[in-house]
Scaffold this motif. Structure first.
Motif, PDB file in Angstrom:
ATOM      1  N   ASP A 380      39.953  47.649  27.046  1.00  0.00           N
ATOM      2  CA  ASP A 380      38.660  46.936  27.734  1.00  0.00           C
ATOM      3  C   ASP A 380      37.308  47.004  27.126  1.00  0.00           C
ATOM      4  O   ASP A 380      36.543  48.100  27.492  1.00  0.00           O
ATOM      5  N   LEU A 381      36.645  46.063  27.417  1.00  0.00           N
ATOM      6  CA  LEU A 381      35.209  45.962  27.103  1.00  0.00           C
ATOM      7  C   LEU A 381      34.183  45.235  28.137  1.00  0.00           C
ATOM      8  O   LEU A 381      34.531  44.592  29.342  1.00  0.00           O
ATOM      9  N   PRO A 382      33.391  46.123  28.573  1.00  0.00           N
ATOM     10  CA  PRO A 382      32.566  46.192  29.816  1.00  0.00           C
ATOM     11  C   PRO A 382      31.909  44.943  30.277  1.00  0.00           C
ATOM     12  O   PRO A 382      32.423  44.426  31.540  1.00  0.00           O
ATOM     13  N   VAL A 383      31.960  44.408  29.100  1.00  0.00           N
ATOM     14  CA  VAL A 383      30.890  43.171  29.462  1.00  0.00           C
ATOM     15  C   VAL A 383      31.726  42.144  30.089  1.00  0.00           C
ATOM     16  O   VAL A 383      31.153  41.009  31.126  1.00  0.00           O
ATOM     17  N   SER A 384      32.554  42.028  29.307  1.00  0.00           N
ATOM     18  CA  SER A 384      33.549  40.751  29.308  1.00  0.00           C
ATOM     19  C   SER A 384      34.069  41.047  30.772  1.00  0.00           C
ATOM     20  O   SER A 384      34.935  40.001  31.500  1.00  0.00           O
ATOM     21  N   ARG A 385      34.669  42.381  30.839  1.00  0.00           N
ATOM     22  CA  ARG A 385      35.471  42.788  32.899  1.00  0.00           C
ATOM     23  C   ARG A 385      33.883  42.136  33.710  1.00  0.00           C
ATOM     24  O   ARG A 385      33.883  41.279  34.239  1.00  0.00           O
ATOM     25  N   ARG A 386      32.653  42.348  33.005  1.00  0.00           N
ATOM     26  CA  ARG A 386      31.638  42.348  34.604  1.00  0.00           C
ATOM     27  C   ARG A 386      31.675  40.835  34.207  1.00  0.00           C
ATOM     28  O   ARG A 386      31.227  40.597  34.918  1.00  0.00           O
ATOM     29  N   VAL A 387      31.479  39.829  32.886  1.00  0.00           N
ATOM     30  CA  VAL A 387      30.797  38.513  33.328  1.00  0.00           C
ATOM     31  C   VAL A 387      32.240  37.803  34.066  1.00  0.00           C
ATOM     32  O   VAL A 387      32.524  36.523  34.971  1.00  0.00           O
ATOM     33  N   ALA A 388      33.297  37.923  33.966  1.00  0.00           N
ATOM     34  CA  ALA A 388      34.742  37.448  34.446  1.00  0.00           C
ATOM     35  C   ALA A 388      34.774  37.997  36.045  1.00  0.00           C
ATOM     36  O   ALA A 388      34.988  36.501  36.791  1.00  0.00           O
ATOM     37  N   ALA A 389      34.170  38.698  36.251  1.00  0.00           N
ATOM     38  CA  ALA A 389      33.653  39.436  38.081  1.00  0.00           C
ATOM     39  C   ALA A 389      32.707  38.424  38.075  1.00  0.00           C
ATOM     40  O   ALA A 389      33.134  39.027  40.770  1.00  0.00           O
ATOM     41  N   GLY A 390      31.580  38.441  37.676  1.00  0.00           N
ATOM     42  CA  GLY A 390      30.605  37.246  38.668  1.00  0.00           C
ATOM     43  C   GLY A 390      29.860  36.204  37.684  1.00  0.00           C
ATOM     44  O   GLY A 390      28.764  36.294  38.908  1.00  0.00           O
ATOM     45  N   PHE A 391      30.584  35.969  37.072  1.00  0.00           N
ATOM     46  CA  PHE A 391      30.339  35.160  36.911  1.00  0.00           C
ATOM     47  C   PHE A 391      30.956  33.311  37.593  1.00  0.00           C
ATOM     48  O   PHE A 391      32.507  33.917  37.129  1.00  0.00           O
ATOM     49  N   LEU A 392      31.096  32.238  37.664  1.00  0.00           N
ATOM     50  CA  LEU A 392      31.797  30.945  39.149  1.00  0.00           C
ATOM     51  C   LEU A 392      31.550  29.960  37.695  1.00  0.00           C
ATOM     52  O   LEU A 392      30.454  29.444  36.726  1.00  0.00           O
ATOM     53  N   THR A 393      32.367  28.822  37.265  1.00  0.00           N
ATOM     54  CA  THR A 393      32.396  28.123  36.968  1.00  0.00           C
ATOM     55  C   THR A 393      32.641  26.239  37.139  1.00  0.00           C
ATOM     56  O   THR A 393      33.414  26.665  38.351  1.00  0.00           O
ATOM     57  N   PHE A 394      32.296  25.324  37.113  1.00  0.00           N
ATOM     58  CA  PHE A 394      32.925  23.952  37.425  1.00  0.00           C
ATOM     59  C   PHE A 394      32.701  23.298  36.531  1.00  0.00           C
ATOM     60  O   PHE A 394      32.035  23.680  35.785  1.00  0.00           O
ATOM     61  N   HIS A 395      33.059  21.932  36.614  1.00  0.00           N
ATOM     62  CA  HIS A 395      33.684  20.671  35.352  1.00  0.00           C
ATOM     63  C   HIS A 395      32.588  20.138  34.716  1.00  0.00           C
ATOM     64  O   HIS A 395      31.577  19.843  36.129  1.00  0.00           O
ATOM     65  N   HIS A 396      32.520  19.807  33.933  1.00  0.00           N
ATOM     66  CA  HIS A 396      30.891  18.680  33.949  1.00  0.00           C
ATOM     67  C   HIS A 396      31.196  17.688  34.547  1.00  0.00           C
ATOM     68  O   HIS A 396      29.984  16.985  34.492  1.00  0.00           O
ATOM     69  N   ALA A 397      32.309  17.208  34.956  1.00  0.00           N
ATOM     70  CA  ALA A 397      32.192  16.119  35.488  1.00  0.00           C
ATOM     71  C   ALA A 397      31.162  16.040  36.653  1.00  0.00           C
ATOM     72  O   ALA A 397      30.973  14.997  36.853  1.00  0.00           O
ATOM     73  N   ALA A 398      30.863  16.775  37.241  1.00  0.00           N
ATOM     74  CA  ALA A 398      29.929  16.820  38.201  1.00  0.00           C
ATOM     75  C   ALA A 398      28.915  16.564  38.246  1.00  0.00           C
ATOM     76  O   ALA A 398      28.255  16.992  39.093  1.00  0.00           O
ATOM     77  N   LEU A 399      28.266  17.408  36.623  1.00  0.00           N
ATOM     78  CA  LEU A 399      26.943  16.793  36.442  1.00  0.00           C
ATOM     79  C   LEU A 399      26.793  15.219  35.819  1.00  0.00           C
ATOM     80  O   LEU A 399      25.864  15.110  35.816  1.00  0.00           O
ATOM     81  N   LEU A 400      27.828  14.690  36.308  1.00  0.00           N
ATOM     82  CA  LEU A 400      27.586  13.233  35.572  1.00  0.00           C
ATOM     83  C   LEU A 400      27.046  12.820  36.387  1.00  0.00           C
ATOM     84  O   LEU A 400      26.894  10.815  36.939  1.00  0.00           O
ATOM     85  N   GLY A 401      26.543  12.719  37.650  1.00  0.00           N
ATOM     86  CA  GLY A 401      26.196  11.597  39.057  1.00  0.00           C
ATOM     87  C   GLY A 401      25.143  12.067  38.921  1.00  0.00           C
ATOM     88  O   GLY A 401      23.530  11.926  38.168  1.00  0.00           O
ATOM     89  N   ASP A 402      23.654  11.760  40.487  1.00  0.00           N
ATOM     90  CA  ASP A 402      22.943  11.520  40.563  1.00  0.00           C
ATOM     91  C   ASP A 402      22.147  12.914  41.395  1.00  0.00           C
ATOM     92  O   ASP A 402      22.132  14.275  41.221  1.00  0.00           O
ATOM     93  N   GLU A 403      20.864  13.075  41.666  1.00  0.00           N
ATOM     94  CA  GLU A 403      19.882  13.892  42.329  1.00  0.00           C
ATOM     95  C   GLU A 403      20.859  14.098  44.015  1.00  0.00           C
ATOM     96  O   GLU A 403      20.700  16.209  43.567  1.00  0.00           O
ATOM     97  N   SER A 404      21.622  13.220  44.612  1.00  0.00           N
ATOM     98  CA  SER A 404      21.691  14.047  45.527  1.00  0.00           C
ATOM     99  C   SER A 404      23.643  15.198  45.352  1.00  0.00           C
ATOM    100  O   SER A 404      23.170  15.708  45.878  1.00  0.00           O
TER     101      SER A 404
END
Ligand SMILES: *Cc1c(COP(=O)(O)O)cnc(C)c1O
Length: 425
Positions: A380-404
């Motif tokens: 039971d690792l406290p930082v890993s638990r906190r990270v899993a509860a509080g961070f979101l992610t999405f795939h890099h393809a969404a960063l291949l577009g433009d400023e809009s």
């Protein structure tokens, strides 16, 4: 515009516009695949036809790109990790320290060489292995450390190298998510004893499936070559045309984990576009960092010494005060509905992951003691638990577009932040 969240039937932030697609066939990819199709050679284990294999060409190109002395392509990132571990001498009963927050392969590959994955906690900002946690996890049985450069971060390699050297441990860099990242002037994957890469469909350099292991050590490279080709390796000089190019040295027993000629040819083409794509993602990620930080979100950071970040995923922490008590999965669903883009919580700690379940496979039943050492229930690792509860992610393809696209992403986070009370109900 309605302020009701899309997940509750309100108008979504983004409608009608598709996100950039992934993968993107590189210029010349189709021609490269056709060339292999007609070449008469689809595998490195087939007879020599008078020219270097596509695999050799990709290995040379990727080693050159990274600044590594040797590159051995493999069938997958998993295969690269398995061969790297065994090449470094990891085997029966050894302990290997891995980050608790990672893809399942970080644990399954260690178990797969009859060793024991020992989960260590991560840094709360980079989400990567914390050198102090590694230090605390070292025992007389520890043989190696596998560090993962997660999402868009490079881990604290200075700190990890110091711990590894202090205890005489091999340091394997899993750079499956970090093709092209630079740390203190060197590419990620070239700072450990062995660096491993995945070229899976999702990764920033891809051939659908694929991988590679890189090293500056010729002895390790030769071991990896044997481990991935059933105990065979390429002869110093090519054979006569029509004869097998791989020689059966019997030096080290292996398995077949070879990359096909199609995949290698495709990777040679895809590699030419990696830097431009990494730069495009980085520019958009930096814009998004600024917009989200202004609203109190906490974009993932990379260890000091990182000069070029690469983005396999964009990861960001929710403002803790505002989202207290709200499961990250609910927030992710709300964002997914606003954007038409899969937003999800970061990896669960591996010791809680349904994908790490050694008791489901009889091959790991090497006695009650071994099974007990593999048991994820003891962590039971406290930082890993906190990270899993509080961070979101999405795939890099969404960063291949433009400023809009970046504005849409930021607007969705802002809207869900403003509407969070409705999610709590
Ligand atoms: C993708 C990935 C792997 C495994 O690579 P495969 O090619 O899917 O076998 C290993 N480690 C990390 C961190 C990964 O992201």
């Amino acid at each position: 515009m309605s302020t009701a969240l899309a997940v509750h039937g309100g108008a979504p932030v983004r409608t009608g516009r598709a996100w950039p697609r992934w993968p993107r066939p590189a210029a010349g990819a189709r021609a490269a695949l056709n060339e292999v199709l007609d070449s008469g050679r689809w595998s490195i284990a087939s007879p020599y036809l008078g020219a270097p294999t596509q695999e050799e060409r990709f290995a040379a190109a990727f080693a050159g790109y990274l600044g590594a002395a040797h590159c051995v392509p493999t069938a997958s990132g998993t295969a690269a990790l398995m061969t790297a571990l065994e090449a470094c001498g990891v085997g029966a009963g050894d302990e290997v320290i891995v980050p608790a927050v990672s893809w399942a392969a970080s644990a399954s590959t260690v178990a797969g060489v009859n060793a024991v994955p020992v989960f260590a906690d991560v840094d709360p900002d980079t989400l990567c292995l914390d050198p102090a946690a590694v230090e605390a996890a070292v025992t007389p049985a520890t043989r190696a450390v596998v560090v993962v450069h997660l999402y868009s971060a490079v881990a604290d390699l200075d700190g990890l190298r110091a711990v590894a050297d202090r205890h005489g441990l091999a340091l394997i860099e899993d750079a499956a998510q970090a093709h092209g990242a630079v740390y203190r002037g060197r590419r990620a994957g070239t700072l450990g004893d062995v660096g491993t890469f995945s070229m899976h469909h999702t990764k920033v350099l891809t051939s659908g499936e694929g991988g590679a292991a890189v090293t500056d050590d010729p002895v390790l490279a030769r071991r990896i070559a044997h481990l991935r080709a059933d105990g065979r390796t390429r002869a110093a000089a090519p054979p006569p045309v029509g004869l097998p190019e791989l020689v059966e040295t019997g030096e080290l027993m292996g398995s077949n984990r070879c990359l096909s000629e199609f995949q290698s040819a495709l990777l040679v083409a895809q590699l030419r576009e990696l830097d431009a794509q990494n730069a495009a993602r980085r520019a958009n990620a930096e814009r998004l960092d600024a917009l989200l930080a202004a609203d109190g979100f906490r974009p993932q950071t990379s260890a000091p010494g990182t000069t070029d970040r690469t983005y396999f995923g964009y990861a960001v922490g929710l403002p803790e005060q505002e989202f207290r008590g709200l499961p990250a999965g609910l927030v992710a669903e709300a964002l997914t509905a606003e954007l038409g883009l899969h937003v999800r919580p970061v990896y669960r700690p591996l010791y809680e992951s349904p994908l790490y379940a050694p008791a489901t496979r009889r091959r790991f039943d090497l006695g009650p003691d071994h099974l007990k050492r593999l048991d994820p229930g003891r962590y039971d690792l406290p930082v890993s638990r906190r990270v899993a509860a509080g961070f979101l992610t999405f795939h890099h393809a969404a960063l291949l577009g433009d400023e809009s696209d970046v504005r849409d992403l930021a607007a969705a986070f802002r809207k869900v932040l403003a509407g969070r009370a409705a999610l709590a109900r």
